[in-house]
Design a protein around this motif. Structure first.
Motif, short mmCIF file in Angstrom:
data_model
loop_
_atom_site.label_atom_id
_atom_site.label_comp_id
_atom_site.label_asym_id
_atom_site.label_seq_id
_atom_site.Cartn_x
_atom_site.Cartn_y
_atom_site.Cartn_z
N MET A 1 0.84 -1.38 -0.52
CA MET A 1 0.33 0.30 0.04
C MET A 1 1.05 0.92 0.01
O MET A 1 2.11 1.07 0.61
N PRO A 4 0.08 7.11 3.43
CA PRO A 4 -0.69 8.06 3.18
C PRO A 4 -0.48 9.73 2.43
O PRO A 4 1.26 9.65 2.36
N THR A 85 -7.22 8.10 9.83
CA THR A 85 -7.56 6.49 10.36
C THR A 85 -8.85 5.91 10.35
O THR A 85 -9.83 6.55 10.67
N ASP A 86 -9.19 4.96 9.48
CA ASP A 86 -10.50 3.89 9.79
C ASP A 86 -10.61 4.05 11.07
O ASP A 86 -10.17 3.92 11.74
N ARG A 90 -5.92 0.47 11.08
CA ARG A 90 -5.43 -0.32 10.52
C ARG A 90 -5.08 0.03 8.71
O ARG A 90 -3.66 -0.25 8.83
N VAL A 91 -6.22 1.50 8.01
CA VAL A 91 -5.39 2.05 7.80
C VAL A 91 -5.68 3.51 8.14
O VAL A 91 -6.33 3.99 8.23
N THR A 92 -4.35 4.45 7.38
CA THR A 92 -4.45 5.72 7.13
C THR A 92 -4.31 6.53 5.75
O THR A 92 -4.16 5.58 5.65
N TYR A 93 -5.04 7.19 5.91
CA TYR A 93 -5.70 8.03 5.03
C TYR A 93 -5.41 9.21 4.48
O TYR A 93 -4.84 9.39 3.17
#
Length: 103
Positions: A1, A4, A85-86, A90-93
């Protein structure tokens, strides 16, 4: 991935003028941040690096509860570190560092 991106204008900071340098207030807002997040909800982590102990905030946001955080900081300069994040972290936008000088 991929790493961000920068949150850009989706995260903004404001301070009133004529505040004492040892205790001034910053407001951090996040217009449109929920557009980035699945289900239009997530978490925003904020760290205020100033002349005394760093202050940390962990804030839930959604369309009904947009990012709107106030913090009292100390010193001539503060750097605000933002991570969006979410909900499960878990996911940094997006991220952003906001350097801010005492107004």
């Amino acid at each position: 991935m991929p790493p961000p991106g920068d949150c850009g204008d989706r995260v903004q900071a404001y301070a009133k003028t004529l505040q004492p340098v040892h205790a001034w207030n910053i407001r951090v807002t996040g217009p449109g941040l929920t557009d980035l997040l699945p289900g239009r909800a997530g978490r925003v982590f904020l760290v205020f690096h100033d002349d005394d102990d760093d202050e940390q905030r962990d804030v839930f946001i959604d369309d009904s509860h947009p990012l709107n955080v106030f913090a009292t900081v100390n010193g001539q300069r503060v750097v605000i570190v933002v991570s969006v994040t979410d909900i499960n972290n878990r996911v940094t936008y997006c991220t952003k560092n906001i350097p801010f000088n005492h107004p």
